[in-house]
Design an enzyme around this catalytic site. Sequence first.
Site, PDB file in Angstrom:
ATOM      1  N   GLY A   1      16.319 -13.383  14.302  1.00  0.00           N
ATOM      2  CA  GLY A   1      17.524 -12.965  15.007  1.00  0.00           C
ATOM      3  C   GLY A   1      16.748 -12.997  16.692  1.00  0.00           C
ATOM      4  N   SER A   2      17.427 -11.948  17.739  1.00  0.00           N
ATOM      5  CA  SER A   2      17.517 -12.574  19.108  1.00  0.00           C
ATOM      6  C   SER A   2      15.883 -12.048  19.405  1.00  0.00           C
ATOM      7  CB  SER A   2      18.498 -12.472  20.221  1.00  0.00           C
ATOM      8  OG  SER A   2      19.475 -11.131  20.521  1.00  0.00           O
TER       9      SER A   2
ATOM     10  N   ASP B   1      10.113  -8.064  12.959  1.00  0.00           N
ATOM     11  CA  ASP B   1      11.304  -8.111  12.798  1.00  0.00           C
ATOM     12  C   ASP B   1      12.173  -7.233  13.735  1.00  0.00           C
ATOM     13  OD1 ASP B   1      13.093  -9.432  12.395  1.00  0.00           O
ATOM     14  OD2 ASP B   1      13.320  -9.130  10.227  1.00  0.00           O
ATOM     15  N   GLY B   2      13.132  -7.749  13.769  1.00  0.00           N
ATOM     16  CA  GLY B   2      14.091  -6.391  14.679  1.00  0.00           C
ATOM     17  C   GLY B   2      14.536  -5.848  13.633  1.00  0.00           C
ATOM     18  N   ALA B   3      15.758  -5.019  13.887  1.00  0.00           N
ATOM     19  CA  ALA B   3      16.733  -4.003  13.296  1.00  0.00           C
ATOM     20  C   ALA B   3      18.410  -4.213  14.511  1.00  0.00           C
ATOM     21  CB  ALA B   3      16.299  -2.357  13.489  1.00  0.00           C
ATOM     22  N   ASP B   4      18.722  -4.051  13.396  1.00  0.00           N
ATOM     23  CA  ASP B   4      20.212  -3.733  14.266  1.00  0.00           C
ATOM     24  C   ASP B   4      20.411  -1.793  14.700  1.00  0.00           C
ATOM     25  OD1 ASP B   4      21.772  -6.257  14.204  1.00  0.00           O
ATOM     26  OD2 ASP B   4      20.970  -5.749  11.945  1.00  0.00           O
TER      27      ASP B   4
ATOM     28  N   LYS C   1      19.506  -3.890   8.120  1.00  0.00           N
ATOM     29  CA  LYS C   1      18.946  -4.787   9.072  1.00  0.00           C
ATOM     30  C   LYS C   1      20.242  -5.573   8.395  1.00  0.00           C
ATOM     31  CE  LYS C   1      15.253  -6.439   8.939  1.00  0.00           C
ATOM     32  NZ  LYS C   1      15.582  -7.198  10.300  1.00  0.00           N
TER      33      LYS C   1
ATOM     34  N   GLU D   1      14.478 -10.786   5.041  1.00  0.00           N
ATOM     35  CA  GLU D   1      13.242 -10.048   5.298  1.00  0.00           C
ATOM     36  C   GLU D   1      12.942  -9.258   4.566  1.00  0.00           C
ATOM     37  OE1 GLU D   1      16.986 -10.756   9.544  1.00  0.00           O
ATOM     38  OE2 GLU D   1      16.790  -9.093   8.115  1.00  0.00           O
TER      39      GLU D   1
HETATM   40  C1  5RP Z   1      18.939 -10.136  10.931  1.00  0.00           C
HETATM   41  C2  5RP Z   1      18.543  -8.943  11.320  1.00  0.00           C
HETATM   42  C3  5RP Z   1      17.936  -8.647  12.687  1.00  0.00           C
HETATM   43  O1  5RP Z   1      16.680  -8.670  13.108  1.00  0.00           O
HETATM   44  C4  5RP Z   1      18.944  -7.505  13.226  1.00  0.00           C
HETATM   45  O2  5RP Z   1      20.186  -8.620  13.668  1.00  0.00           O
HETATM   46  C5  5RP Z   1      18.771  -7.804  15.103  1.00  0.00           C
HETATM   47  O3  5RP Z   1      18.984  -8.643  15.814  1.00  0.00           O
HETATM   48  P1  5RP Z   1      19.393  -9.195  17.440  1.00  0.00           P
HETATM   49  O4  5RP Z   1      17.121  -8.295  17.361  1.00  0.00           O
HETATM   50  O5  5RP Z   1      19.259 -10.464  17.872  1.00  0.00           O
HETATM   51  O6  5RP Z   1      19.606  -7.555  17.848  1.00  0.00           O
HETATM   52  O7  5RP Z   1      18.431  -8.101  11.085  1.00  0.00           O
HETATM   53  O8  5RP Z   1      19.327 -10.216  10.015  1.00  0.00           O
END
Ligand code: 5RP
Length: 229
Positions: A35-36, A87-90, A100, A109
């Site tokens: 993710g970003s 890792d990131g998260a939504d 996620k 992930e």
């Molecule tokens: C990818 C994910 C990402 O961690 C999630 O979408 C967050 O992304 P971003 O850092 O771009 O906001 O689960 O599958």
Amino acid sequence: MTADRALTQDELKTLVGRAALDYVVPGDIVGVGTGSTVNKFIDALATVRDRIRGAVSSSEASTARLAALGIEVFEANRVDGLAVYIDGADEIDASGCMIKGGGAALTREKIVAALADRFVCIADESKRVPVLGRFPLPVEVIPMAAAHIARRFAALGGEATPRLAGGKPLVTDNGQHILDVRGLSITDPPGFESEVNQWPGVVTVGVFAHQKANVCLLGTAHGVRTLTF
Ligand code: 5RP
């Protein structure tokens, strides 16, 4: 970092991406999400690449970025375990449970997270929610089961739609499809994850409750806030 104006979301992502370096164990292999926000972490990781052995990646996209920056990428099957997965998260709730899969990488992930002793979530404060479900829940599915699974979500009050790319169903790194489910309020994330996991044709549900975050580095107007769960 201090600024006399509010930091942009991009700057908050850079901040937490850099802060995550504190959790990287020298000489180790690091689990890397997608993710970003993770892209910011990968960029930061490149500055210490001589101090780590390499990474296990959760997507083709992250693998390409890691490799381009000179970080060796190991197959998941080549490692017995990892100290940390970053890792990131939504969305992330007050207990560290997450939604996620916004980047369609949820299955890998979850696999890489399962290898790790510790999940460090990096996120800007917009991702913090009281209850999971405002963000459409990603679910990776075997294509022939998609309509049936959509009906099961409808019975729970959710509306599942196939994620598209260029007008066609998006195909994941694993050759499967994604349903995005709107309208859910996930008040019992572990129970919900366990239930949906059992539906035939579900590859991975994007609720990370059994593998929730242990730490969240949250980018806020006042800097990085460290939440532990
Ligand atoms: C990818 C994910 C990402 O961690 C999630 O979408 C967050 O992304 P971003 O850092 O771009 O906001 O689960 O599958």
